[in-house]
Write an enzyme that holds these catalytic residues in place. Structure first.
Site, PDB file in Angstrom:
ATOM      1  CB  THR A 184      -0.952  -0.011   1.206  1.00  0.00           C
ATOM      2  OG1 THR A 184      -1.856  -1.099   1.026  1.00  0.00           O
ATOM      3  CG2 THR A 184      -1.739   1.284   1.306  1.00  0.00           C
ATOM      4  CB  CYS A 229      -7.473  -5.573   0.264  1.00  0.00           C
ATOM      5  SG  CYS A 229      -5.810  -6.138   0.506  1.00  0.00           S
TER       6      CYS A 229
END
Lengths: 381, 399
Positions: free
Chosen positions: A70, A324
């Site tokens: 990320t 996710c």
């Protein structure tokens, strides 16, 4: 236990954990400190960076340690767009990217007034080069395309895209290689990649470790300001133990990949064939051009979550689409983009293998799954 | 596509007369040294070419390494096939396919050594060129300035195709010009001086003056890293680390402040010369550049150089700082050199060093101390390490 959720995270190698604890214990000094202990910590950090660079086939000064995928994606995308906005305001990505990429683009679009093109994919989940050729412009400053799709395992033609981008000198090319690294070979130089994200916990390293490749000469605006660590692109006292553990995991996973890639492919092919033979199962992962560790399938007659719990009670762990986005209970946008039916996109399940798993996993998994489908579809009908 | 051999063209060696054999043998050995991890390679030297038969080894890594070897003017990936037009066409296509990137340009240059061959050069060029053109995408012809020049040499016994010339490093084979000792401080200049001397065929040993606690392990590591960068051009390098603290402290104590720098350099040169003698080297090399700092004025050089009559090679003497920085970047030493640690030349730097020191004065200041004794003590404690390209690293067990 049968752990088949390796694309969400992998079990760290014991050797990696032991490196982490050893480094934490012995080399706890701040690598920026002037004293001898700091000097040792710094040279350990340098050696780790060098190892990562060698494994990626790039220069040492092109590797920035990050906290994972990320952060790498955010730093690459926002960093590149914001540092180069004077050259143009058009940026391109695809509709099947990871949320950390898509959300970064949305932020650039909504907050910073960038003009974003979201490329569609075909029924196999592949970005069309022809479409890219049409959309790319003189003022395009960034293209971000993933290497391996995290939900269905499709391999994008990043080398061809990179070649196309060489014609647009203002455009930087970012590749999210979080799912691809150690599974599908990629030559960063040949593919003309300027920025490439990888993450440690996808190859038996630890959560919170990762790296971003930043090609020499590429300007990025740092996300964190501060003490000028990591080539001034990522300030903050280095997580030395994390970075060393990351370098070690990358080495071990790469070595194993070399030894065991045929075993993995074999397991993958057989498992996919077995899945296709089960009544009520639709395999969403395309026949060709996919990574050897991700299989996505749907059982439209059973709610995915129920099936996952059924398997979980029997100690088999798989996930709905990507870990996710599964918490949001959203339909898989990747599958919808591939033009799959709503029911298929809603009931998708992802099985993801690790390099160390061989054929032995197939029978127990297939048996339990078939039983589960049979039982649950009766009840749910 | 697998190329079957690499053709190496010599640079200056070609102009050598009777010594040519020695130069070529040295080059062959140097090439062999950097390619030791490819046991299948076979080497064949002729009067003006060196051939490496690849025997299926990966050419990409080999190409990268050859680029750094002095004595090579240029080299090409090459392949051999039967002197038969359809086979030549097929090979030509394969060769181009394996190197070209979309939007490249190319041309064909044919040499027809076998005059019996049914097609003449023009026809050969045309036939081979159109075959390649038809069967590739995004490749165009440019006869004036092509990216890829496909050279075809048709001989009786076989046809040779080369399609990509790589520029070599030029210069002379390292070791063909004897051995010299390089004074390496850790700054930007001295590694460049080493590189340029290597280029003229001289083998290097490296001397570093180490003054703990005034200079740190980081400074020493810096020099080790610099020496390692230089191994890319000259194979393994011996590094002599000279303990210098006692002498520097004595100079501070004994010599007036504005002359300490001159004295320090004189002692360094003395020690370096003794080491040179011991190692049977023929010259000393420094990174001095005229007028750059106080110790590098002509007057300073007279005073400093007085301690020895050994030839001192100063490759950078007339260069500007920017030119030096440019070379240091291109040889990969720049980023190491700019690590900000104190080294033997930056500590104890006086506020006003003499730019025009007098030899008589400095000799007199030094005459009150037995510096020779200190020099020999320091020489007795020299630590010598051999730096190779692939050094076993300290933390390998953790990684």
């Amino acid at each position: 236990m049968l752990y088949l959720d390796n694309s969400a995270t992998t079990q760290p190698y014991p050797e990696v954990i032991s490196t982490f604890s050893k480094v934490t214990e012995v080399y706890f000094a701040n690598p920026s400190s002037v004293h001898k202990l700091g000097s040792e910590a710094e040279s350990l950090l340098n050696q780790s960076r060098k190892q990562v660079a060698n494994l990626l086939g790039v220069h040492e000064q092109e590797v920035i340690f990050t906290s994972g995928g990320t952060e790498g994606n955010n730093l690459a995308i926002k960093g590149a767009a914001l540092a180069n906005k004077h050259k143009g305001r058009h940026i391109i990505t695809s509709v099947v990217e990871h949320p950390s990429v898509l959300e970064s683009f949305k932020q650039l679009e909504q907050v910073h007034d960038f003009d974003v093109t979201y490329l569609p994919v075909d029924e196999n989940g592949i970005v069309s080069i022809e479409r890219m050729k049409k959309e790319i412009r003189e003022d395009t400053i960034l293209v971000s395309i993933m290497h391996v799709n995290n939900e269905v395992g499709t391999i994008q033609p990043v080398t061809e895209i990179g070649q196309l981008i060489t014609q647009y000198p203002k455009a930087l090319f970012h590749v999210d290689n979080v799912q691809g690294i150690t599974k599908v070979p990629l030559d960063l130089k040949k593919a003309n990649i300027h920025l490439c994200t990888i993450s440690g916990h996808k190859f038996h390293g630890l959560n919170g470790t990762g790296a971003l490749f930043v090609r020499t000469g590429v300007d990025l605006l740092p996300l964190f300001s501060g003490g000028l660590q990591e080539l001034q692109l990522r300030s903050g006292t280095e997580s030395l133990a994390g970075n060393v553990a990351f370098a070690k995991a990358l080495r071990m996973a790469s070595e194993r990949a070399e030894e065991q890639s045929s075993t993995m492919k074999n397991t993958f092919t057989k498992l996919k064939r077995e899945l296709m033979n089960i009544d009520g199962v639709i395999v969403n992962t395309p026949q060709e051009n996919t990574a050897p560790h991700i299989i996505n399938f749907s059982v439209p007659s059973v709610k995915a979550e129920v099936l996952i719990h059924y398997l979980g009670e029997r100690n088999i762990f798989v996930s709905t689409t990507s870990a996710c986005s599964s918490r949001r209970k959203a339909i898989s946008t990747t599958l919808l983009a591939m033009n799959k039916h709503q029911d298929v996109a809603k009931s998708a399940i992802r099985v993801s293998l690790s390099i160390d798993q061989n054929e032995e996993i197939i029978n127990p998994f297939i048996k339990t799954l078939s039983k589960g489908i049979e039982k649950l579809s009766k009840v749910m009908r | 596509m697998k190329f079957d051999h690499i053709l190496i063209r010599f640079g200056e060696i070609s102009t050598k007369g009777r010594n040519r054999r020695k130069f070529i043998d040295r080059l062959k050995n140097n090439v062999r040294d950097v390619l030791t991890d490819f046991p299948n390679l076979e080497y064949q030297g002729t009067r003006d070419r060196l051939y490496i038969h690849l025997h299926n080894e990966d050419h990409e890594v080999i190409v990268e390494r050859l680029k750094n070897i002095f004595g090579i003017q240029s080299f090409s990936l090459a392949i051999k096939c039967k002197s038969d037009i359809s086979e030549i066409k097929e090979m030509a296509l394969k060769a181009v396919n394996s190197v070209f990137q979309p939007y490249d340009t190319f041309k064909v240059t044919t040499k027809r050594a076998d005059k019996q061959f049914p097609l003449d050069t023009n026809e050969l060029n045309y036939q081979i060129g159109s075959h390649v053109l038809i069967n590739t995408e995004d490749l165009t012809v440019d006869v004036k300035n092509p990216k890829i020049n496909l050279r075809v040499e048709v001989r009786k016994e076989a046809t040779y195709l080369t399609c990509y010339d790589f520029k070599g490093a030029g210069g002379l084979p390292v070791g063909s010009g004897g051995k010299a000792m390089l004074l390496l401080s850790g700054g930007i200049d001295s590694p460049v001086a080493g590189f340029l001397t290597l280029k003229r065929g001289v083998e290097l040993e490296v001397i570093h003056f180490f003054s703990p606690p005034y200079t740190s392990e980081r400074a020493k590591q810096k020099v080790i890293d610099l020496a390692r960068e230089l191994t890319a051009f000259g194979g393994k390098i011996k590094l002599h680390i000279v303990p210098f603290t006692a002498i520097q402290e004595k100079i501070q104590e004994q010599v007036p402040e504005n002359y300490t720098m001159t004295s320090t350099r004189r002692m360094m040169l003395k020690i370096a010369d003794k080491l040179r003698e011991k190692q049977q080297a023929l010259a000393l090399i420094t990174g001095e550049s005229l007028g750059q700092v106080a110790s590098q004025t002509l007057e300073s050089m007279v005073a400093i150089n007085d301690v020895t009559s050994t030839p001192i090679i100063r490759p950078l003497i007339t260069m500007d700082k920017l030119e030096i920085i440019e070379i240091s970047k291109s040889i990969g030493t720049h980023d190491i050199s700019i690590r900000p640690y104190e080294d033997c030349c930056t500590i104890f730097t006086p506020a006003n060093p003499k730019t025009k020191p007098k030899l008589e004065k400095v000799s007199r200041f030094e005459s009150f101390v037995d510096f020779d004794e200190l020099v020999s003590q320091s020489l007795n404690k020299v630590e010598t390490i051999v730096i190779t390209k692939e050094q076993k690293e300290k933390f390998d067990n953790l990684l």
